[in-house]
Design an enzyme around this catalytic site. Structure first.
Site, mmCIF file in Angstrom:
data_model
loop_
_atom_site.group_PDB
_atom_site.id
_atom_site.type_symbol
_atom_site.label_atom_id
_atom_site.label_comp_id
_atom_site.label_asym_id
_atom_site.label_seq_id
_atom_site.Cartn_x
_atom_site.Cartn_y
_atom_site.Cartn_z
ATOM 1 N N HIS B 65 -5.421 50.031 36.027
ATOM 2 C CA HIS B 65 -4.147 50.736 36.138
ATOM 3 C C HIS B 65 -3.084 49.860 36.822
ATOM 4 C CE1 HIS B 65 -1.475 53.506 38.510
ATOM 5 N NE2 HIS B 65 -1.279 53.967 37.294
ATOM 6 N N GLU B 68 -1.855 47.380 34.416
ATOM 7 C CA GLU B 68 -0.931 48.022 33.462
ATOM 8 C C GLU B 68 0.488 48.057 34.055
ATOM 9 O OE1 GLU B 68 0.892 51.938 33.290
ATOM 10 O OE2 GLU B 68 -1.232 52.451 33.024
ATOM 11 N N HIS B 69 0.589 48.450 35.341
ATOM 12 C CA HIS B 69 1.909 48.484 35.983
ATOM 13 C C HIS B 69 2.534 47.091 36.016
ATOM 14 C CE1 HIS B 69 2.577 52.375 38.397
ATOM 15 N NE2 HIS B 69 1.707 52.640 37.445
ATOM 16 N N GLU B 141 1.840 57.449 43.638
ATOM 17 C CA GLU B 141 1.216 58.056 42.456
ATOM 18 C C GLU B 141 -0.117 58.698 42.852
ATOM 19 O OE1 GLU B 141 1.112 55.308 39.170
ATOM 20 O OE2 GLU B 141 0.290 56.805 37.807
#
Lengths: 431, 426
Positions: B65, B68-69, B141
């Site tokens: 993740h 991905e960012h 998040e």
């Protein structure tokens, strides 16, 4: 009467089946499914919001031929997994109640089989053949749907962003119909009786205009022929929907609430005299996208990306009423600096600190989504059925041309007309 | 390119595997304005153990993740989102347990957008400073998920059901684990799993298929590089170690996730067939046309929020249902009891035919959604199955398979219940 809108690739046929019973047809053979929506159109009021929100779920509980949920689903299974769902919309001062059907296109059915005909027939049954006990809907259906609706409303607090947004609007628009909760209040729902609910419904069938929308491969005349027997005799005492009115605001101020949460939600409400009926509408939409409408907006780029003050931030423009809200998910102790920074970004718009890149991106984002309006039955229905109530007098093409013509000065002028009205903050409990 | 027409579905698909190993799939939709492209790798949050170029790596939870960012960062301060936006395109990405996807949708400038998508995903650029700064954003998040009952209830469920499979760990990782992530780790993961051979480009819209393949060749080159090899050290019994997990949160009504742990079905046609059987079994057991659904709904034990189906992740699978209920334990007991009855008595021929017709019709309808179609095509491609073959597969499924599946899966010892109560009731 048949009216054809739009000279380009897409046309909508508007057929007045009976006075105040309007069928809008969007014929399109590209899709694998069609949709058919049926809406009774009324005014959003504190008295009516709750029963209108409850009604569709009660209609979906049974008919003369399908007495319970199971037989209803079995019928839908036979129609190749068609679905019928409650449709309750709030569009400015209007509230609608009705049903929304989605079903596979006839060309995928087994040879000789049809979907649209039996679907329409079933819709008629759901609308007009509910089981009745002593002049009312079945008490068991009404009671269980009442408790479902109450729990749906109560569960809105599970989504903290939505909850904060609703609390803000409720306070900011307190004297206006826009400040009323969309689905009514739990205590109003609790008070609904099966007989009164059916009476309100039968009354609405006579006094409310009816809007029907179809998207799919069948010609409009065929859809009209299938629907006519269902709507004959309805809406006889109705008057056309009145035009939308301007927003009446409550007392400005700040409101803080506490809950057991990890992250705070800051929500700011602004007013603007610009609505979807005014000249500067397209410019206001561009401003909203540029200010807080997406990943390239000033709020996202500065408050999140540059300053890392929040995870989520964005703005919403309610164009029917002229309200803009900004919401952000933040740490509790950052409320003041995030608030300042949001106002600082708005001030930058007012002072004309808008780059060509920002302006192009905002215009393109809007045009792109307008261009794609005609790519799915749901978005076609959503656009046109809502426009018919909101007073937006433009097709997606016309709207797009208006957006393309927006100049920076117009965007700046829109920013200068925005005024902060109410701030809402949801924070963790002080221990 | 290889062209296949699916008559049952009125679809035409073009496919090619490029010299560099990249699979390109184009679903041509004439007359539509929107174009959507997914560029995916079958690397997700659970793939924290792998070998690359002869060396073994164990990376912190949450790395897929995080990567991905950070892939949206480009050298020279270029802003990928702004470049897409200037073309009226929208770009985004998501990370799942076993897949990461990058995508854009547009109505104009498609070829330029496609070039940009391929370019930014294949250009890793990480600095100490930018990686450190991302921690704040991902921490927020993680905080947001901690307030989301849907995330918490599933993370609790997975934690209770599995002993070693990394589905136990949230996709985002934890505030602690993400602090261990460095630019070097991100570069290693990118080298291991973002090679063309390990990826898929799937496009849907009114586009020219060969032009898409040409652009992919130009941007990604023709060289074939070795991908990392995933290690799957996890060993799982089908029995669950913990049958019940409970927590209190700011929710209005008690909510639950109820799951039955299944054996991993692997990949290929047999696995997909099992998945479709499982979905039909879920429908027969607790779908809206089942007798159980009607009974629970009328008793007020479930409401319209109730639903479920079969979930698979690399190395694990479960039959899952969820919803709001004032008595989740009673729902569990009723599902178990009804599962036993169906496993013993089976389902009627007529009912089975109707369920199949419904499932098939719903799948056909869902093809109108570009996003759902692209996503499914990618997920099934990773599982080595052509998604558009689903009508044929449905026709082959026999009702005895449903019965056998329920007999295998609906058992007390592989059943797990995760409940979240409102704070006030705790």
């Amino acid at each position: 009467m048949t009216l054809i809108i739009g000279k380009e690739l897409f046309t909508i046929e508007i057929i007045e089946l009976f006075p105040n019973v309007t069928l809008r047809c969007f014929r399109d053979t590209r899709f694998k499914q069609g949709c058919l929506s049926f809406q009774l159109v009324g005014q959003m009021t504190a008295q009516d919001a709750a029963w209108r929100a409850l009604l569709p779920s009660v209609l979906l509980r049974g008919t003369g031929r399908c007495p319970d949920l199971r037989t209803i689903t079995q019928r839908l299974d036979t129609l190749y997994g068609a679905s019928v769902s409650p449709l309750v919309r709030r569009v400015g001062d209007c509230q609608t109640t009705g049903l929304y059907c989605s079903f596979m296109d006839d060309r995928f059915a087994l040879p000789g089989d049809r979907v649209l005909d039996p679907m329409t027939e079933f819709l008629g049954e759901l609308l007009l053949d509910s089981p009745v006990e002593q002049e009312g809907f079945l008490p068991a259906f009404v009671e269980s749907e009442k408790s479902n609706l109450i729990s749906t409303i109560e569960c809105e607090r599970n989504d903290k962003r939505l909850y904060a947004q609703n609390r803000l609007l409720e306070r900011m628009c307190a004297p206006d119909s826009f400040g009323l909760p969309r689905l009514g209040r739990p205590e109003q729902i609790r008070a609904i009786e099966p007989i009164a609910l059916r009476r309100s419904y039968l009354d609405a069938l006579q006094t409310n205009p009816i809007h029907i929308f179809y998207v799919g491969s069948a010609p409009a005349e065929e859809v009209a022929r299938l629907l006519a027997p269902i709507v004959r005799g309805l809406s006889k005492k109705s008057v056309p929907v009145p035009p939308q009115s301007g927003l009446e605001t409550g007392v400005p101020g700040e409101l803080t609430e506490e809950m057991d949460v990890t992250q705070g939600k800051l929500c700011m409400g602004f007013t603007t005299p610009i609505t979807n009926r005014t000249e500067e509408f397209a410019a206001m939409q561009v401003l909203n996208v540029l200010f807080g409408g997406g990943m390239t907006s000033k709020l996202f780029q500065n408050v999140r990306e540059k300053l890392s003050l929040c995870y989520s931030i964005g703005s919403v423009y309610y164009s029917v009423k002229g309200v803009v809200t900004v919401s952000a998910g933040i740490d509790f102790d950052r409320k003041d600096c995030v608030r300042e920074e949001i106002l600082h970004q708005l001030d930058a718009c007012c002072r004309g600190h808008i780059s060509q890149t920002e302006l192009t991106a905002a215009r393109e984002a809007l045009c792109s989504s307008l261009r794609a309006t005609h790519d799915s039955p749901g978005s076609i229905e959503g656009y046109y059925a809502t426009a018919a109530l909101s007073g937006l007098g433009m097709t997606p093409e016309q709207y797009m041309h208006a957006v393309e013509a927006v100049k920076k000065e117009q965007v700046v002028s829109c920013a200068r007309q925005m005024e902060l009205h109410t701030t809402y903050f949801l924070r963790g409990e002080s221990r | 390119m290889n062209k296949t027409h699916y008559r049952d579905l009125d679809e035409t698909v073009y496919r090619i595997t490029l010299e560099n190993g990249l699979d390109v799939v184009v679903i041509r939709r004439e007359g539509f304005t929107k174009k959507l492209a997914y560029f995916i790798t079958d690397f997700g949050s659970i793939h924290t153990d792998f070998t690359l170029e002869g060396r073994e790596y164990h990376v912190p939870a949450g790395v897929a993740h995080y990567l991905e960012h950070k892939l949206f960062d480009m050298p020279d301060g270029r802003d990928v989102s702004a470049e897409f936006a200037s073309m009226g395109a929208m770009t985004n990405a998501f990370t799942g347990y076993d897949m990461t996807a990058y995508y854009f949708s547009c109505t104009e400038h498609f070829e330029k957008c496609l070039r940009l998508l391929l370019e930014f995903v294949s250009t890793p650029y990480f600095t100490e400073e930018s990686v450190r700064k991302e921690q704040g954003i991902i921490d927020q998040e993680i905080g947001m998920n901690a307030d989301s009952p849907d995330s918490v209830i599933f993370d609790n469920l997975a934690g209770a059901m599995y002993t070693s499979h990394p589905i136990r760990v949230p996709i985002l990782g934890t505030s602690e684990s993400i602090r261990e992530i460095t630019p070097e780790i991100l570069y290693t993961c990118h080298r291991a799993f973002y090679t063309p051979e390990n990826m898929l480009l799937c496009i849907i819209g009114d586009v020219e298929p060969t032009a898409c393949a040409d652009i992919a060749r130009q941007v990604l080159g023709t060289e074939r590089r070795e991908a990392g090899r995933k290690l799957r050290p996890w060993q799982e019994e089908t029995a669950v170690p913990t049958a019940l997990t409970e927590e209190s949160m700011e929710v209005a009504m008690p909510m639950f996730n109820l799951a039955f742990k299944c054996r991993d079905g692997g990949i290929g046609e047999a696995a997909i067939r099992r998945e479709m059987v499982a979905d039909l079994a879920a429908e027969a057991l607790f779908g809206e046309s089942s007798s159980l659904y009607l009974r629970l709904y009328e008793e007020g034990l479930i409401d319209s929020s109730f639903g479920g189906g079969f979930e698979t992740v690399d190395g694990c699978a479960m039959l899952l249902c969820s919803g709001d209920s004032r008595d989740a334990g009673a729902v569990r007991d009723a599902v178990l009891a009804q599962g036993e009855i169906l496993a013993r008595e089976g389902i009627g021929q007529e009912e089975f035919a109707r369920m199949k017709r419904s499932a098939l019709g719903r799948r056909i309808r869902s093809l109108d959604s570009f996003d759902a179609t692209c996503y499914r095509l990618c997920a099934y491609h990773v599982a080595k199955f052509d998604y558009f073959d689903f009508p044929a597969l449905y026709r082959q499924i026999r009702r005895e398979e449903i019965q056998a599946f329920l007999g295998e899966v609906i058992r007390q010892d592989n059943c797990c219940l995760s409940v979240i109560y409102p704070v006030k009731e705790a």
